[in-house]
Design a protein around this motif. Structure first.
Motif: not given
Length: 123
Positions: A24-32
């Motif tokens: 994943x790249x872009x918007x914060x992945x860690x809270x998805x």
């Protein structure tokens, strides 16, 4: 925006294993919340597995329980699907998807999707 790129698909014999990755790249992945889905020819896309943003919660469709394991490495912005004891019924294009909220199974509840990776299991 989130960009998702799956990899790791291929051809495997029944009983074999594959590990899919979704970078994943872009918007914060860690809270998805992340999900893996699959779509076989002529069938609707279906939920396979999901994992919460912490990795502390997972969910699986009944047909893969005990054979597939979903995991994530937030430091690497990657989610994985370890698939063991594969059978021909697992043949499909596998997609990863992202949403913010709890793990759900509906495809319409996920916001971002990858392009898919093909898995073929021969008998």
């Amino acid at each position: 925006q989130v960009q998702l790129v799956e990899s790791g698909g291929g051809l495997v014999q029944a009983g074999g294993s594959l590990r899919l990755s979704c970078a994943a790249s872009g918007r914060t992945f860690s809270d998805s919340t992340m999900g893996w889905f699959r779509q076989a020819p002529g069938k609707e896309r279906e939920f396979v597995a999901g994992i919460s943003w912490t990795g502390g919660r997972t969910a699986y469709t009944d047909s893969v329980k005990g054979r597939f394991t979903i995991s994530r490495d937030n430091a690497k912005n990657t989610v994985y699907l370890q698939m063991d004891s594969l059978n021909p019924e697992d043949t499909a294009v596998y997609y990863c998807a992202a949403r913010w909220g709890t793990i759900v199974t509906g495809t319409d509840r996920y916001v971002y999707w990858g392009q898919g990776t093909q898995v073929v299991v021969s008998s």
